[in-house]
Design a protein around this motif. Structure first.
Motif, mmCIF file in Angstrom:
data_model
loop_
_atom_site.group_PDB
_atom_site.id
_atom_site.type_symbol
_atom_site.label_atom_id
_atom_site.label_comp_id
_atom_site.label_asym_id
_atom_site.label_seq_id
_atom_site.Cartn_x
_atom_site.Cartn_y
_atom_site.Cartn_z
ATOM 1 N N ILE A 147 0.853 -1.157 -0.100
ATOM 2 C CA ILE A 147 0.129 0.156 0.039
ATOM 3 C C ILE A 147 0.980 1.227 -0.029
ATOM 4 C CG2 ILE A 147 -1.633 1.246 1.281
ATOM 5 C CD1 ILE A 147 -2.815 -1.382 2.151
ATOM 6 N N PHE A 148 1.828 1.258 0.899
ATOM 7 C CA PHE A 148 2.888 2.287 0.797
ATOM 8 C C PHE A 148 3.383 2.584 -0.625
ATOM 9 C CE2 PHE A 148 7.143 4.004 1.427
ATOM 10 C CZ PHE A 148 6.958 5.287 2.214
ATOM 11 N N TYR A 149 4.149 1.591 -0.997
ATOM 12 C CA TYR A 149 4.676 1.671 -2.484
ATOM 13 C C TYR A 149 3.780 1.971 -3.564
ATOM 14 C CZ TYR A 149 9.291 1.257 -0.377
ATOM 15 O OH TYR A 149 10.340 1.486 0.367
ATOM 16 N N LEU A 150 2.610 1.675 -3.393
ATOM 17 C CA LEU A 150 1.403 1.955 -4.299
ATOM 18 C C LEU A 150 1.441 3.318 -4.522
ATOM 19 C CD1 LEU A 150 -1.043 1.081 -6.011
ATOM 20 C CD2 LEU A 150 -2.258 1.176 -4.034
ATOM 21 N N ALA A 151 1.707 4.143 -3.590
ATOM 22 C CA ALA A 151 1.815 5.614 -3.655
ATOM 23 C C ALA A 151 2.868 6.224 -4.762
ATOM 24 C CB ALA A 151 2.275 6.186 -2.240
ATOM 25 N N ILE A 152 3.690 5.388 -4.994
ATOM 26 C CA ILE A 152 4.896 5.849 -5.993
ATOM 27 C C ILE A 152 4.159 6.214 -7.384
ATOM 28 C CG2 ILE A 152 6.869 5.218 -7.251
ATOM 29 C CD1 ILE A 152 7.726 3.812 -4.540
ATOM 30 N N GLY A 167 -0.103 -3.381 -10.664
ATOM 31 C CA GLY A 167 1.174 -3.753 -10.471
ATOM 32 C C GLY A 167 1.566 -3.996 -9.080
ATOM 33 N N VAL A 168 1.295 -3.315 -7.994
ATOM 34 C CA VAL A 168 1.391 -3.572 -6.664
ATOM 35 C C VAL A 168 0.611 -4.776 -6.217
ATOM 36 C CG1 VAL A 168 1.370 -2.509 -4.278
ATOM 37 C CG2 VAL A 168 2.255 -1.098 -6.292
ATOM 38 N N VAL A 169 -0.732 -4.648 -6.569
ATOM 39 C CA VAL A 169 -1.506 -5.743 -6.043
ATOM 40 C C VAL A 169 -1.267 -6.889 -6.792
ATOM 41 C CG1 VAL A 169 -4.163 -6.539 -6.520
ATOM 42 C CG2 VAL A 169 -3.537 -4.139 -5.819
ATOM 43 N N ILE A 170 -0.975 -6.879 -8.040
ATOM 44 C CA ILE A 170 -0.325 -8.174 -8.712
ATOM 45 C C ILE A 170 0.836 -8.650 -7.822
ATOM 46 C CG2 ILE A 170 0.519 -9.306 -10.699
ATOM 47 C CD1 ILE A 170 -1.405 -7.474 -12.231
ATOM 48 N N GLY A 171 1.684 -7.656 -7.669
ATOM 49 C CA GLY A 171 2.998 -8.125 -6.993
ATOM 50 C C GLY A 171 2.819 -8.712 -5.690
ATOM 51 N N THR A 174 3.364 -12.765 -5.173
ATOM 52 C CA THR A 174 4.409 -13.175 -4.334
ATOM 53 C C THR A 174 3.975 -13.832 -3.066
ATOM 54 O OG1 THR A 174 5.529 -11.000 -4.552
ATOM 55 C CG2 THR A 174 6.383 -12.323 -2.576
ATOM 56 N N ARG A 175 2.728 -13.673 -2.564
ATOM 57 C CA ARG A 175 2.204 -14.413 -1.393
ATOM 58 C C ARG A 175 1.852 -15.957 -1.881
ATOM 59 N NH1 ARG A 175 -2.863 -12.026 2.163
ATOM 60 N NH2 ARG A 175 -2.747 -13.720 3.681
ATOM 61 N N PHE A 176 1.421 -16.088 -3.191
ATOM 62 C CA PHE A 176 1.003 -17.395 -3.615
ATOM 63 C C PHE A 176 2.415 -18.154 -3.867
ATOM 64 C CE2 PHE A 176 0.771 -20.012 -7.474
ATOM 65 C CZ PHE A 176 -0.075 -20.979 -7.044
ATOM 66 N N CYS A 177 3.405 -17.492 -4.501
ATOM 67 C CA CYS A 177 4.743 -18.151 -4.875
ATOM 68 C C CYS A 177 5.452 -18.506 -3.561
ATOM 69 C CB CYS A 177 5.643 -17.180 -5.725
ATOM 70 S SG CYS A 177 4.757 -17.012 -7.507
ATOM 71 N N LEU A 214 3.889 -4.581 -15.365
ATOM 72 C CA LEU A 214 4.962 -5.278 -15.159
ATOM 73 C C LEU A 214 6.112 -4.573 -14.173
ATOM 74 C CD1 LEU A 214 4.991 -7.320 -18.447
ATOM 75 C CD2 LEU A 214 4.019 -8.093 -16.119
ATOM 76 N N LEU A 215 6.439 -3.606 -14.723
ATOM 77 C CA LEU A 215 7.614 -2.654 -13.929
ATOM 78 C C LEU A 215 7.294 -2.125 -12.577
ATOM 79 C CD1 LEU A 215 10.447 -1.756 -14.934
ATOM 80 C CD2 LEU A 215 9.409 0.357 -15.371
ATOM 81 N N PHE A 216 5.988 -1.990 -12.324
ATOM 82 C CA PHE A 216 5.638 -1.616 -10.941
ATOM 83 C C PHE A 216 5.451 -2.856 -10.069
ATOM 84 C CE2 PHE A 216 3.621 2.522 -13.085
ATOM 85 C CZ PHE A 216 4.896 3.033 -12.782
ATOM 86 N N VAL A 217 5.373 -4.162 -10.592
ATOM 87 C CA VAL A 217 5.081 -4.942 -9.746
ATOM 88 C C VAL A 217 6.223 -5.389 -8.544
ATOM 89 C CG1 VAL A 217 5.515 -7.896 -9.766
ATOM 90 C CG2 VAL A 217 3.961 -6.637 -11.236
ATOM 91 N N ASN A 218 7.245 -4.930 -9.005
ATOM 92 C CA ASN A 218 8.528 -4.810 -8.019
ATOM 93 C C ASN A 218 8.653 -4.080 -7.147
ATOM 94 O OD1 ASN A 218 10.631 -3.024 -8.811
ATOM 95 N ND2 ASN A 218 10.141 -4.254 -10.661
#
Length: 486
Positions: free
Chosen positions: A186-191, A327-331, A335-338, A385-389
């Motif tokens: 949530i915090f980095y979603l702000a970027i 991107g952030v939600v998908i990331g 990650t939680r699944f993997c 895809l870039l924002f996933v990380n």
């Protein structure tokens, strides 16, 4: 019975008191004789303390991060107008972001040192107040003093550096495990959201006032509000969630040496630099590139004077907001699944998303000349895809770095990512574009192509970042185990 910390009784809190059948109050629930009614100021302080929860703190810090990036990219939303007003070239315009990032990254290690040793929320609030005031003042600079306008962006970078270096460490100390990953997401979603809102705010304020200077006079007001909320509602958590007796600070030199020996931290920092290079170049040049594409396709007229067309800044800002959210939600979800499949999920998800993003970034420059809407689609997928990380990279740092070094680690990762990333890319892309334009006869088509050729450097840097994330995956488990033992 509700009791304030200084021994006074808060009126109206005893609604759940229990009485016996005879009507008398149960002895165990009788008010203590030394309690006294709270004064109005004490009631306010008690209500304030009840609002100081970790979730509220994370929300306020995320709001501040939105404003941080909104202010940073408001200038990018009106860059064409700034170039016309100050009469500067592409490379000179690129200096706005380069000077901002240089001051940002040089100040980051200082704030990292301070953040590991002093009150973090006070530093955050002072930083927000500082950049808000400087931003407002910069909107009144005369067109004769472009150097002063560039200098003001450098001062804003110092103020924003305090926030970016310290605020993630507070969230890291307030939460653990998957909850921490979610809050950092949530915090980095702000970027991306803040960046996108910066374009929207900049272009919208300019269109409403018919003057680009008003784009710099909105976000500072919100910044003052955010700084005040941090002082009132954000508690200062213990570093690592432990008592001072169980965890202590080492010297600054020892911290740096330990971080340099941390291979996961070093490789992930280089990967973050690759992300910063691409996002920095896109952030400042993509709206201009899309506008030049419209001119080539006869969908818009060249802007020679007056208030320039802001449609592309608005659209790019909207795309950035949406792709940032996705991107952030998908990331987070991926990650939680993997993590159920492999303990190296965090760096591997980042690597795959970076490599996939490079493909669609390349396609932007292939289709933009013929179809502007196809370019928008490629931007949408590539940025997603870039924002996933974004949040995952921060979580990697929290896993492999001990709590008393986290502010320093965040600050130095910020320093290296900006030094090798967006401190260089805006100016470098502008310089390459200028050199290519001088090599041939200047035309609308060649202005478009030269900027596109310069931006083609980005996907190659993104691929390099993916390689660094793969290297991080090799050492991630060993470094995480060392941090856990310490």
């Amino acid at each position: 019975m509700c009791v304030e910390s200084d021994g006074c009784e808060i009126e109206g809190c005893g609604s759940d008191e229990v009485r016996t059948l005879s009507g008398s109050m149960s002895p165990g629930l009788m008010p203590e004789p030394d309690l006294r009614p709270c004064k109005p100021g004490q009631k306010f302080r008690a209500a304030l303390l009840r609002c100081r929860t970790p979730a509220v703190a994370a929300g306020i810090l995320s709001f501040g991060n939105v404003l941080n990036y909104m202010d940073r990219y408001t200038v990018m939303g009106v860059l064409t107008d700034i170039q016309l007003d100050f009469k500067v070239t592409d490379s000179a315009a690129g200096l706005l972001q380069t000077v901002f990032i240089c001051s940002f990254m040089l100040a980051a290690p200082i704030f990292g040192f301070l953040g590991d040793r002093f009150s973090r929320k006070v530093i955050l609030s002072c930083g927000i107040f500082f950049w808000s005031i400087v931003t407002v003042l910069s909107s009144f600079i005369s067109t004769e003093y472009y150097w002063l306008f560039v200098l003001s962006r450098g001062l804003v970078g110092i103020g924003e550096s305090s926030y970016s270096s310290i605020s993630p460490t507070i969230i890291g100390d307030l939460f653990t495990s998957n909850k921490r990953t979610m809050m950092l997401s949530i915090f980095y979603l702000a970027i991306p959201v803040g960046s996108g809102l910066g374009y929207i705010l900049g272009s919208g304020a300019k269109d409403a006032a018919k003057d680009w200077h008003w784009a710099l006079r909105v976000s500072p007001v919100l910044g003052i509000i955010a700084g005040t909320l941090i002082l009132l509602f954000v508690n200062e958590p213990r570093r690592g969630g432990r008592s001072r007796a169980s965890i202590s600070c080492s010297s600054w030199i020892c911290d740096i040496k330990a971080l340099l020996r941390n291979r996961s931290y070093v490789f992930s920092s280089f990967a973050t630099a690759a992300v910063s290079f691409a996002t920095g170049a896109f952030g400042i040049w993509m709206p201009s590139y899309l506008f030049r594409a419209r001119v080539v396709q006869k969908m818009a007229d060249p802007c020679m004077s007056g208030v320039c067309r802001s449609t592309d800044s608005f659209i790019f800002g909207t795309i950035t907001c949406v792709t940032g959210l996705l991107g952030v939600v998908i990331g987070f979800a991926t990650t939680r699944f993997c993590r159920k499949k492999t303990d190296r999920a965090d760096p591997l998800v980042c690597a795959v998303s970076m490599l996939g993003s490079a493909i669609f970034i390349c396609l932007i420059f292939v289709v933009a000349k013929k179809n502007i809407y196809g370019a928008y689609v490629c931007i949408f997928i590539g940025e997603t895809l870039l924002f996933v990380n974004w949040a995952i990279t921060a979580d990697i740092l929290m896993f492999v770095v001990i709590p008393t070094r986290r502010a320093t680690a965040v600050a130095f990762q910020s320093f290296t990512s900006h030094l090798l990333g967006d401190a260089v890319s805006p100016w470098l892309i502008g310089l390459i574009s200028d050199e290519l334009q001088q090599s041939y006869a200047t035309s609308a088509l060649w202005q478009f192509l030269s900027l596109g050729y310069a931006l083609m450097l980005c996907p190659f840097i993104v691929v390099l970042g993916g390689m660094f994330f793969l290297a991080t995956a090799l050492f991630f488990l060993d470094d995480k185990e060392k941090a856990d033992k310490q």
